[in-house]
Design an enzyme around this catalytic site. Structure first.
Site, mmCIF file in Angstrom:
data_model
loop_
_atom_site.group_PDB
_atom_site.id
_atom_site.type_symbol
_atom_site.label_atom_id
_atom_site.label_comp_id
_atom_site.label_asym_id
_atom_site.label_seq_id
_atom_site.Cartn_x
_atom_site.Cartn_y
_atom_site.Cartn_z
ATOM 1 N N GLU A 1 42.146 55.183 49.676
ATOM 2 C CA GLU A 1 43.101 56.256 49.043
ATOM 3 C C GLU A 1 42.408 57.184 49.628
ATOM 4 O O GLU A 1 41.378 57.611 49.458
ATOM 5 C CB GLU A 1 43.015 56.055 48.159
ATOM 6 N N GLU B 1 43.840 69.931 53.001
ATOM 7 C CA GLU B 1 43.479 69.807 51.749
ATOM 8 C C GLU B 1 43.301 70.410 51.591
ATOM 9 O O GLU B 1 41.161 70.789 52.043
ATOM 10 C CB GLU B 1 43.425 68.702 51.449
ATOM 11 N N CYS C 1 43.825 64.744 44.225
ATOM 12 C CA CYS C 1 44.238 64.534 45.788
ATOM 13 C C CYS C 1 45.257 64.574 44.915
ATOM 14 O O CYS C 1 46.928 64.611 46.221
ATOM 15 C CB CYS C 1 44.147 62.447 46.385
ATOM 16 N N LYS D 1 28.727 51.215 45.569
ATOM 17 C CA LYS D 1 28.842 52.658 45.648
ATOM 18 C C LYS D 1 29.138 53.732 45.185
ATOM 19 O O LYS D 1 30.244 54.228 46.173
ATOM 20 C CB LYS D 1 28.658 52.863 47.216
HETATM 21 C C1 UN1 Z 1 42.196 60.819 42.871
HETATM 22 O O1 UN1 Z 1 42.158 62.482 43.109
HETATM 23 O O2 UN1 Z 1 41.418 60.199 44.002
HETATM 24 O O3 UN1 Z 1 46.962 60.250 38.066
HETATM 25 C C2 UN1 Z 1 43.483 60.488 41.770
HETATM 26 C C3 UN1 Z 1 46.647 61.091 38.682
HETATM 27 C C4 UN1 Z 1 44.856 60.706 39.014
HETATM 28 C C5 UN1 Z 1 44.909 60.546 39.943
HETATM 29 C C6 UN1 Z 1 43.455 61.420 40.692
HETATM 30 N N1 UN1 Z 1 44.396 60.439 37.456
HETATM 31 O O4 UN1 Z 1 46.798 62.501 39.368
#
Ligand code: UN1
Length: 496
Positions: free
Chosen positions: A251, A386, A285, A176
């Site tokens: 995550e 965040e 993130c 999904k």
């Molecule tokens: C995310 O923002 O959920 O290496 C992970 C990095 C990105 C990772 C993103 N490709 O910082």
């Protein structure tokens, strides 16, 4: 690409609309133009996807792993061949600059090729036994049905962190994607179909988390949930998982610090910190959203940082030279505007940005100015929560000890970075920072696919990529082989 893109559920190999005909809209965040009407899967559609994943499991799990890997290699080749088209779809739907989309597509390629090789590896170990004429070994078995629930900010690479290892290990998948980016997700699924993946092994259901996601998470037959997204959803999933002792990869968020030591080379650090804070419009993130700078270089740093941010080219990511695209939608922009108000009322100094764009072209999309709050303190909400937008807090520290205290004073623990030319300072600092990923003389983004990715505290649980990828989707089974053909004593010890 002016015509709308076709989107369908893929359930047991069959392409379907939603069983009640409902759809939702997907729009280009740079123009607010309609891209597609996408099926909103019902409870029954999602259940059917899980039924097919269940039916397909036995045969797929018994297919030799090197044969399963062949499908991954084929998809990898298709990704490389179609990388420009895939990058365009990604930018149309998500908004990030085209060259960033291309880098993301290539990261997806790197992941699938790296993981495909596991088809001939998935190593464990053989060990001695306590008894003579007996040997012990560990083998891996697939876990079962994997629910893959992915975010919109990396709509190509994150599904490819999860789906290939699940498949090569012999699991079946119900996928999904986020509702903002189902079109690039459909492309991933259609490449697996073109590669000839057996029906039911990878099923695709689009629709809201509260309907489709909830149905996947509340079904006991789903044995792993692999989720990247918001912390609140992550908490909810973890609670459901605990009911079934279900395996999970979560995550979630980040509020990633970058420490700038007083010996840092600012001509190198500033461009990297601009990228860390403002690429993908801060919607990572791993974004570097807190910059902790030593007192004696603070003024110089802010001057250069503001100057660099002012010069960033913000606009439609399809256009050459654009560095920062839009936020994903109006709700995201309202959230960012809300945090600008919060930062102002908390007493941080707004040194740049803070507004949406008023010009003719950019007012159609969800653009927002790169925004810098200087003189921020770490206990302000803008430094703790965040924001998921182009907003960076600059916080001053008296020395490295204080900088590390500030960096670790957060509920998250995904990524962190330090800029210094002093090797001892670098290693001391990076080992004290409480995060799953650490960078020396690089911003906190840009993970490579063969290393573990994930974090501590509220960032979630588990790791993905690297060797963690196969761990997540296999059960380890210890096997004892007795080749003595002798009756053994009822009770034995290592010397019997
Ligand atoms: C995310 O923002 O959920 O290496 C992970 C990095 C990105 C990772 C993103 N490709 O910082």
């Amino acid at each position: 690409m002016s015509e709308t893109i076709k989107s369908e559920l893929v359930i047991g190999g069959e392409h379907r609309s939603s069983s009640d005909g409902a759809t939702f809209e997907v729009r280009n965040p740079a123009t607010n133009q309609l891209l597609a009407n996408v099926p909103r899967a019902t409870f029954d559609d999602t259940r059917a996807a899980i039924d097919f994943a269940e039916d397909a499991f036995e045969k797929w799990s018994e297919t030799p792993a090197p044969a399963r890997a062949e499908f991954l290699y084929k998809v990898g080749e298709m990704i490389r061949k179609n990388e420009n088209e895939l990058a365009e779809i990604l930018t149309l739907e998500e908004g990030k600059a085209l060259n960033e989309s291309l880098a993301e597509v290539i990261e997806g390629y790197d992941t699938i090729m790296y993981i495909a090789a596991e088809g001939r590896r998935m190593w464990t170990y053989v060990s001695p036994s306590e008894q003579q004429d007996k040997t012990c070994m560990v083998i891996r078995r697939p876990v079962g049905i994997v629910g893959v629930v992915t975010p919109w900010n990396f709509p190509f690479s994150i599904p490819l962190w999860k789906i290939p290892p699940a498949l090569v290990a012999g699991n079946t998948v119900v996928f999904k994607p986020a509702s903002a980016t189902p079109l690039i997700a459909q492309k991933i699924v259609s490449m697996f179909e073109k590669a000839g993946l057996p029906e039911g092994v990878l099923n695709f259901v689009t629709g809201p988390g509260s309907g489709v996601g909830e149905t996947i998470v509340s079904d006991e037959r789903v044995k792993v949930i692999s989720f990247t997204g918001e912390s609140t959803t992550g908490h909810h999933i973890a609670e459901s998982n605990s009911r079934f002792f279900r395996r999970q990869v979560l995550e979630l968020g980040g509020k990633n610090p970058i420490i700038v030591a007083d010996d840092a080379d600012l001509s190198v650090a500033v461009p990297a910190i601009l990228y860390a804070g403002f690429s993908n419009c801060g919607q990572k993130c791993t974004a570097g959203s807190r910059v902790i700078v030593m007192e004696n270089i603070h003024e110089k740093f802010v001057e250069q940082f503001v100057k660099g941010a002012k010069a960033l080219r913000v606009g439609n990511g399809m256009k050459p030279g654009i560095q920062v695209g839009p936020l994903i939608n109006e709700k995201a922009r309202e959230k960012v505007e809300g945090y600008v108000e919060i930062g102002n009322s908390e007493g941080a100094k707004l040194s740049l940005g803070g507004k949406k764009f008023a010009d003719q072209e950019r007012k159609l999309g969800f653009f927002f100015e790169p925004t810098i709050f200087d003189e921020a303190s770490n206990d302000m909400r803008i430094s703790q929560e965040e924001i998921f937008g182009p907003v960076v807090s600059v916080i001053e520290a008296g020395d490295m000890y204080e900088a590390v205290q500030i960096a670790n004073d957060t509920k998250y623990g995904l990524s962190s970075a330090v800029y210094t030319k002093d090797l001892r300072n670098a290693f001391e600092t990076i080992s004290k920072l409480r995060s799953g990923i650490g960078y020396v003389n690089q911003g906190p983004t840009g993970a490579e696919v063969h290393l573990p990715f994930g974090g501590l505290k509220e960032t979630g649980s588990g790791r993905e990529s690297g060797e963690a990828a196969i761990e997540n989707y296999t059960e380890k089974k210890a096997i004892y082989v007795d080749y003595s053909y002798k009756v053994r004593p009822w009770f034995f010890t290592s010397d019997s």
